[in-house]
Write a protein that holds these residues in place. Structure first.
Motif, PDB file in Angstrom:
ATOM      1  N   ARG A  37       4.128  -0.087   4.075  1.00 36.74           N
ATOM      2  CA  ARG A  37       4.876  -0.453   5.278  1.00 36.74           C
ATOM      3  C   ARG A  37       5.041   0.771   6.173  1.00 36.74           C
ATOM      4  NH1 ARG A  37       9.966  -1.102   4.755  1.00 36.74           N
ATOM      5  NH2 ARG A  37      10.174  -0.485   2.587  1.00 36.74           N
ATOM      6  N   MET A  38       4.878   0.577   7.460  1.00 39.36           N
ATOM      7  CA  MET A  38       5.159   1.619   8.449  1.00 39.36           C
ATOM      8  C   MET A  38       6.491   1.259   9.105  1.00 39.36           C
ATOM      9  SD  MET A  38       1.363   1.969  10.197  1.00 39.36           S
ATOM     10  CE  MET A  38       1.200   0.213  10.521  1.00 39.36           C
ATOM     11  N   ASP A  39       7.340   2.254   9.380  1.00 36.88           N
ATOM     12  CA  ASP A  39       8.702   1.966   9.848  1.00 36.88           C
ATOM     13  C   ASP A  39       9.093   2.702  11.124  1.00 36.88           C
ATOM     14  OD1 ASP A  39       8.982   4.570   8.963  1.00 36.88           O
ATOM     15  OD2 ASP A  39      10.770   4.173   7.759  1.00 36.88           O
ATOM     16  N   ASP A  40       8.186   2.951  12.021  1.00 38.86           N
ATOM     17  CA  ASP A  40       8.424   3.654  13.291  1.00 38.86           C
ATOM     18  C   ASP A  40       8.498   5.165  13.144  1.00 38.86           C
ATOM     19  OD1 ASP A  40       8.423   1.486  15.136  1.00 38.86           O
ATOM     20  OD2 ASP A  40      10.465   0.983  14.555  1.00 38.86           O
ATOM     21  N   ALA A  41       8.659   5.672  11.922  1.00 40.72           N
ATOM     22  CA  ALA A  41       8.727   7.123  11.717  1.00 40.72           C
ATOM     23  C   ALA A  41       7.315   7.712  11.682  1.00 40.72           C
ATOM     24  CB  ALA A  41       9.450   7.434  10.411  1.00 40.72           C
ATOM     25  N   ALA A  42       7.221   8.984  11.960  1.00 47.64           N
ATOM     26  CA  ALA A  42       5.942   9.686  11.877  1.00 47.64           C
ATOM     27  C   ALA A  42       5.581   9.949  10.418  1.00 47.64           C
ATOM     28  CB  ALA A  42       6.029  11.009  12.640  1.00 47.64           C
ATOM     29  N   TYR A  43       4.286  10.108  10.154  1.00 48.05           N
ATOM     30  CA  TYR A  43       3.819  10.531   8.841  1.00 48.05           C
ATOM     31  C   TYR A  43       3.052  11.825   9.056  1.00 48.05           C
ATOM     32  CZ  TYR A  43       2.129  10.382   4.082  1.00 48.05           C
ATOM     33  OH  TYR A  43       1.881  10.690   2.776  1.00 48.05           O
ATOM     34  N   PRO A  44       3.325  12.856   8.287  1.00 46.94           N
ATOM     35  CA  PRO A  44       2.770  14.180   8.567  1.00 46.94           C
ATOM     36  C   PRO A  44       1.245  14.240   8.466  1.00 46.94           C
ATOM     37  CG  PRO A  44       3.944  14.177   6.469  1.00 46.94           C
ATOM     38  CD  PRO A  44       4.159  12.844   7.085  1.00 46.94           C
ATOM     39  N   GLU A  45       0.716  15.257   9.102  1.00 43.42           N
ATOM     40  CA  GLU A  45      -0.731  15.469   9.111  1.00 43.42           C
ATOM     41  C   GLU A  45      -1.270  15.656   7.694  1.00 43.42           C
ATOM     42  OE1 GLU A  45      -2.983  17.857  12.236  1.00 43.42           O
ATOM     43  OE2 GLU A  45      -2.934  19.241  10.533  1.00 43.42           O
ATOM     44  N   GLU A  46      -2.446  15.095   7.474  1.00 45.81           N
ATOM     45  CA  GLU A  46      -3.137  15.267   6.198  1.00 45.81           C
ATOM     46  C   GLU A  46      -4.633  15.322   6.473  1.00 45.81           C
ATOM     47  OE1 GLU A  46      -1.991  11.915   3.830  1.00 45.81           O
ATOM     48  OE2 GLU A  46      -3.208  10.526   4.977  1.00 45.81           O
TER      49      GLU A  46
END
Length: 106
Positions: A37-46
């Motif tokens: 699930r994605m929740d509007d928050a960012a996910y860090p670079e990978e």
């Protein structure tokens, strides 16, 4: 005789206790199929040393790489090549399917 496996991905993702924590929905000899699930928050670079396919099942994923940000909507697939640093920008929400090599440890 083998049985086919049916996995209902949207309820599986909805039942996850946290956003951005994937679960393996299926394993194939060479691939892991994960959902989150994605929740509007960012996910860090990978960055990975393998190709990764990201399929938006519902909602919108805002993906950043190099100097650009592009939106992917339900039904759209993004194939991230090996070695490309990428991050998920704020405002991404919905359900994401991830396809990666089984050897990636997923």
């Amino acid at each position: 005789m083998s049985e086919m496996q049916r996995v209902d991905l949207l309820p599986l993702a909805a039942a996850l206790p946290e956003a951005w924590r994937s679960t393996v929905a299926a394993r194939l000899p060479c691939m892991a199929v994960k959902v989150l699930r994605m929740d509007d928050a960012a996910y860090p670079e990978e960055v990975h040393d393998y190709e990764e396919a990201l399929l938006v099942l519902e909602g919108c994923m805002r993906l950043q790489w190099s100097d650009r940000t592009e939106s992917f909507h339900a039904g759209e697939l993004c194939v991230v090549p090996p070695g490309l640093a990428h991050a998920v920008a704020p405002g991404s929400q919905g359900t994401l399917l991830i396809l990666e090599p089984a050897s990636a440890g997923g």
